[in-house]
Design an enzyme around this catalytic site. Sequence first.
Site, mmCIF file in Angstrom:
data_model
loop_
_atom_site.group_PDB
_atom_site.id
_atom_site.type_symbol
_atom_site.label_atom_id
_atom_site.label_comp_id
_atom_site.label_asym_id
_atom_site.label_seq_id
_atom_site.Cartn_x
_atom_site.Cartn_y
_atom_site.Cartn_z
ATOM 1 N N GLU A 158 -18.562 18.276 15.750
ATOM 2 C CA GLU A 158 -18.405 19.604 16.353
ATOM 3 C C GLU A 158 -17.531 20.465 15.464
ATOM 4 O OE1 GLU A 158 -20.133 21.124 18.163
ATOM 5 O OE2 GLU A 158 -18.928 22.844 18.748
ATOM 6 N N GLU A 162 -1.682 16.809 8.680
ATOM 7 C CA GLU A 162 -1.364 16.242 7.363
ATOM 8 C C GLU A 162 -2.572 15.495 6.786
ATOM 9 O OE1 GLU A 162 0.708 16.180 10.038
ATOM 10 O OE2 GLU A 162 1.861 17.811 9.134
#
Lengths: 400, 376
Positions: free
Chosen positions: A244, A387
């Site tokens: 998605e 990160e």
Amino acid sequence: MDLRYTPEEIAFRDDLRRFFREKVPAEIRRKVAEGRHLDKEDIVTSQRILNAAGLATPNWPVEWGGKDWSPVQRYLFTEELQRAAVPLPLQFNVFMVGPVIAAFGSEEQKRKFLPATANLDIWWCQGFSEPGAGSDLASLKTRAEKRDGKYVVSGQKAWTTLGQHADWIFCLVRTDREAKKQRGISFLLIDMKSPGITVRPVITIDGAHEVNEVFFDEVEVPAENLVGEENRGWDYAKFLLANERTGIARIGLSKQRLARAKRLAQETEAGGRTLWEDTDFRRRVAEIEVGLKALEITQMRVVANQRHRDADKPDPASSILKIKGSELQQATTELLLEVAGPYALPAPEHDRPEGWNEPAVSPEWADAAAPLYLNYRKVSIYGGSNEIQRNIIAKAFLGL
Amino acid sequence: MDFDLTEEQRLLKESIDRFAADNARDPAAHSAASDLWPQLAELGVLALPFAEEDGGIGGGAVETMIVMEAIGRALITEPYLPTVVLGGGFLRMGGTAEQRAEFIPQVAEGSLKLAFAQLEKGSRYDLHDVSTTARREGGDFVLDGRKGVVLGGDEAGLLVVTARTAGARRDREGITLFLVDGDAPGVSRQGSPSQHGGRVAEIAFDGVRVPAGRVLGEVDGGLSLAERVVDVALAALCADSLGAMEELHRMTVDYLRTRQQFGVSIGSFQALQHRAADMLVAVEQARSMAVYAAMMAEEPDARERRAAIAAAKAQVNRSGRLVGQEAVQLHGGIAVTWEYKAGHFFKRLTANDMLFGDTDHHLRAVMADGGLVHEI
């Protein structure tokens, strides 16, 4: 280049706008708008309304109830759904396990699971993370051993969102302990009523029961509940996580929250005038709005370019949408917290740990601000932490 | 919704990108750079935004974006923005048929440069803050005042000047635009090199006589035209900064790959990788807003246009700060030397940041009409 929608796209959008507001109960939408946790019934009710109109699973293949929509139509659907504060269809069902079963499952699995998954007759939860496997998901240790034509599963899953409501769990399990870590993983569907499964609630910092730990002690799983091929689960998981692309930034949701924060600021007194008249406050709103507009255009560029995209070429788009989208979601919850101000302190009636039964003392909207703010620290952690997204950009796209 | 270039735009992009790559400025080379103006005229880009019946090519804001992005990427310093985008914008959007016929062909062939003399010492970024006066004398106007930091001001043959014909210093009404010859009696100019690589000038007007035929647009009603033209220029500036950011990010990533320390390329360090990734995020956010600005630059609804352009400039400024500062930091000392090009991109971005409004100015403008996001 043209930012405008075609008349057909505008009609499509307006139909959705009307449908969401007329058909989804206002009480449910109010809870979403205020950022409160929803009951199981709220989510089921809302998804069944969408499903009855053929709108619960537009991203699925057409033969299983999907829509042959253009990227623009899909984008408009997500945007309007979020702006109307309609609960997102249960993502574990609609964006995760549904597309995986549709793409890699057996015909029998598709018949058995897909219609029930679309209608939320089956509530799915996700069994991926483990105490020792967070960002390094492939190091997961929950193992499934083949015995007498069945898998026997033992181990522990962590951060299982809404697992307390779940009928089934889709799990990544280790089926080959000798292979390189990504290669020995399989994708299993497990009935939560199976003997040997224990669900333990984890209460989050906002006082809510949203996540759980799930323990598996010699749980027997029929072999036909394996999705696709044994030891190829990592590929299916990657498909699932990349699935998605256009919803990840939650721009409609952030817009709805921002618009709400602005309205509430106009109704909130501060310093002998309204908070809205405070130029420092407006400046902060402006900063968020500018970032959000830029991200919206970035998202529209991604949507519009989908038809040109070479699927094999590294594309930093979903990582950019995740990083900025999560930062902006957090910024809007921070803004709402500051609008609530001192009345963010009293805990709301709903999100309280057991044993706190006094009535709420804050204005109705204000007591939801702190739990929402606290809870939304999760968005830069889940779905591949920000990160990890930076690692992906650096390695796959910048070639560092 | 469509972000594709047309076939003509794609061809324009190919040719201007090739030209820019062949003629990229290297400020480190101390020899005087050759003048690219005749070649830009030959390429046709000086005629780009003008209507075909005026001798132009009929390009819009997207075409201007394509050219300015290439100019920024190659650090080209010729006065395209003041002449074609700003001055040209005034002529095509506000000029009479006579004014257009007189000046546009000269701009298109490269024989006339223009500049917009607007800023004054106390006005900072407010276009409506005008103290320079123009009083009627016979059929003429007589201009008195001082303008500062006029882009390309000392080499322009024709100046577009804002002056007050009525009202008080910060009134929105009472501002008139004049076309003034750069060497008209009473005009004195002091040029200076600028941090963006081109030139700027302080210009004094002492009793400068301007015939009524050189009034541009309406007497007393020049502000909305000025705002429209400056919005077009802001969109172009966003593209210039985008081009500079793209190239600076590319150079930085290259440097991370090749520079060796501790026996490895410094790009293998996660602390630096994440900063390079954040630079990319900033570049893409800027690209989105440069595209948005181009699409909104000639939007007729002034409120919508103003909010959109202000938002674009604010984002591009923020991205430019981050990309510029991080590029210098990731390069290390080399990037603060005159010898190395990265620092010159950093200067360009820093200068663009302050042209026609810094981030604070544009964030205020975004919120002036309630912002961009409303409840539906």
